[in-house]
Design a protein around this motif. Structure first.
Motif, short mmCIF file in Angstrom:
data_model
loop_
_atom_site.label_atom_id
_atom_site.label_comp_id
_atom_site.label_asym_id
_atom_site.label_seq_id
_atom_site.Cartn_x
_atom_site.Cartn_y
_atom_site.Cartn_z
N UNK A 51 0.81 -1.22 0.00
CA UNK A 51 0.00 0.00 0.00
C UNK A 51 0.85 1.27 0.00
N UNK A 52 2.06 1.21 0.56
CA UNK A 52 2.93 2.40 0.59
C UNK A 52 4.08 2.31 -0.41
N UNK A 53 3.99 1.39 -1.37
CA UNK A 53 5.06 1.21 -2.34
C UNK A 53 5.34 2.46 -3.16
N UNK A 54 6.62 2.75 -3.36
CA UNK A 54 7.04 3.90 -4.18
C UNK A 54 7.12 3.44 -5.62
N UNK A 55 6.14 3.83 -6.42
CA UNK A 55 6.01 3.34 -7.80
C UNK A 55 6.67 4.30 -8.78
N UNK A 107 -2.06 2.84 -10.47
CA UNK A 107 -2.75 3.43 -9.32
C UNK A 107 -4.22 3.00 -9.30
N UNK A 108 -4.87 3.01 -10.46
CA UNK A 108 -6.28 2.59 -10.52
C UNK A 108 -6.44 1.14 -10.08
N UNK A 109 -5.48 0.28 -10.50
CA UNK A 109 -5.51 -1.11 -10.08
C UNK A 109 -5.30 -1.24 -8.57
N UNK A 110 -4.39 -0.41 -8.04
CA UNK A 110 -4.12 -0.42 -6.60
C UNK A 110 -5.35 0.02 -5.81
N UNK A 111 -6.12 0.97 -6.35
CA UNK A 111 -7.34 1.44 -5.67
C UNK A 111 -8.33 0.30 -5.47
N UNK A 112 -8.43 -0.57 -6.47
CA UNK A 112 -9.36 -1.68 -6.38
C UNK A 112 -8.97 -2.64 -5.26
N UNK A 113 -7.69 -2.81 -5.05
CA UNK A 113 -7.19 -3.72 -4.03
C UNK A 113 -7.32 -3.12 -2.63
N UNK A 114 -6.85 -1.87 -2.50
CA UNK A 114 -6.73 -1.28 -1.17
C UNK A 114 -7.89 -0.36 -0.77
N UNK A 115 -8.83 -0.14 -1.70
CA UNK A 115 -9.99 0.71 -1.41
C UNK A 115 -9.58 2.10 -0.93
N UNK A 116 -8.58 2.65 -1.56
CA UNK A 116 -8.08 3.99 -1.24
C UNK A 116 -7.98 4.80 -2.53
N UNK A 117 -8.06 6.12 -2.40
CA UNK A 117 -7.94 6.99 -3.57
C UNK A 117 -6.57 7.64 -3.69
N UNK A 118 -5.77 7.52 -2.63
CA UNK A 118 -4.47 8.20 -2.64
C UNK A 118 -3.44 7.36 -1.90
#
Length: 371
Positions: A88-92, A118-129
């Motif tokens: 969730x805190x990965x530096x991409x 980032x959009x894919x990460x939102x689906x996993x972590x339910x976060x917008x930022x």
């Protein structure tokens, strides 16, 4: 977990890297321009990073698909479950390249891929930022003829960063390319080896490490070791195996140059690499080089003469190599140079030559092989 692993290389030495992998026990290799692909798990990633001498980086292949539009690039990237790979805190960090593709703007491709990740990460972590203040994940988007390959770098600073070279002389040679020159020559520790234009000593240091079977990545760390779930015990197991693999071979390599400063640098580099007792450096013009040994090897990366007025000096160096070869006619001579008239000035056509790149400079590796 098994991955498709990619060992990237400079153009011209893919087969050398593939042979290294075969010697490490890997089969079913796929060799393409600038890379060698094979299957493996986390331990294989550790072994490849630690042991490969001629590869530039070790990448994990994440996805491959066709994209002729930014929408196709976005959707293809978004399909990847990035949240299963990146915390969730990965530096991409996204890098890219494009060759013969409709999507030729690399910055735009990088931006699209980052947004899709980032959009894919939102689906996993339910976060917008996302804070992106954690371990680094360098994603590469590579387009070749409209085929997208997405990879994640496991190496960090390139594999040529062995850790022993802080300074270098003119026309510095990457450690990975220097190792390739030695491996191509098929030199063995039982034979004499000299570099008559040794500069900062890179060729001889890499040869000494090959002769002692010292893993080039033993004394450094890799970016994937910082990822969550990295098995520190497994990495230590690979390093312990590498330490135990160093052999008891005894040999003496010879390095000579006319520049006192680079000779001191070469000595310092050899000490940092742990091979100084196997290399003797001396100040000596190359045309004065001689040896009582009947058989041996010379491997050199002579000055390229990029400054105005150096052409005559470089031409003379090429002639001097020819004279050395005629005087030591049972020695094999290997020279990497961009000089187009090298064979003419040397006075003999090489047995083999191989197109290689020293950075962006196109060179040829001329091989004069004695029976």
């Amino acid at each position: 977990m098994d991955y498709t692993i990619i060992a990237t290389t400079t153009f011209g030495i893919e087969a050398i890297t593939a042979k290294e992998l075969k010697n490490l026990g890997y089969e079913d290799l796929t060799v393409e321009d600038g890379k060698v692909m094979f299957s493996g798990d986390e331990m294989d990633i550790a072994i490849a990073n630690t042991w490969l001498r001629t590869a530039e980086r070790i990448l994990i292949k994440v996805a491959s698909f066709k994209a002729e539009s930014f929408e196709e690039l976005f959707q293809g990237t978004k399909k990847v479950p990035w949240g299963d790979i990146i915390p969730i805190n990965g530096n991409m960090h996204v890098v890219g390249k494009s060759i013969k593709s409709k999507l030729f703007s690399v910055p735009d491709c990088q931006s699209i891929v980052k947004k899709a990740v980032v959009e894919s990460m939102k689906l996993k972590y339910k976060k917008d930022w996302f804070t992106e203040d954690g371990p680094e994940y360098k994603i590469e988007v590579a387009l070749l003829k409209d085929i997208v390959t997405l990879t994640i770098d496991t190496t960090g600073p390139g594999l040529h960063k062995r850790g022993y070279r802080e300074n270098s002389g003119g026309a510095p040679l990457k450690e990975t390319l220097a190792a390739a020159l030695v491996l191509i020559s098929k030199w063995e520790p039982s034979k004499s080896l000299a570099d008559v234009c040794c500069g900062s000593g890179t060729i001889l240091i890499e040869a000494a490490m090959i002769g002692k079977n010292m893993a080039p990545g033993l004394n450094r760390t890799f970016i994937c070791e910082e990822w969550p779930g990295a098995d520190k015990e497994m990495w230590e197991q690979v390093r312990d195996g590498a330490r135990k693999a160093v052999n008891k071979e005894e040999f003496r390599l010879l390095g000579s140059d006319i520049d006192t400063w680079v000779l001191k640098t070469a000595t310092d580099n050899a000490i940092k690499a742990g091979v100084n007792e196997y290399i003797a450096f001396q100040k000596l013009p190359m045309n004065e080089f001689s040896s009582k040994q009947k058989y041996g090897y010379i491997i050199s990366n002579p000055p390229y003469g990029e400054r105005i007025g150096e052409e005559r000096e470089v031409d003379q160096i090429c002639r001097d190599f020819g004279k050395i070869h005629s005087q030591l006619n049972c020695w094999s001579v290997f020279v990497i140079t961009p000089h187009k008239d090298f064979e003419k000035l040397f006075g003999q056509k090489s047995n083999k030559n191989r197109k290689l790149y020293n950075g962006k400079i196109q060179c040829y590796y001329y091989q004069y092989i004695s029976a």
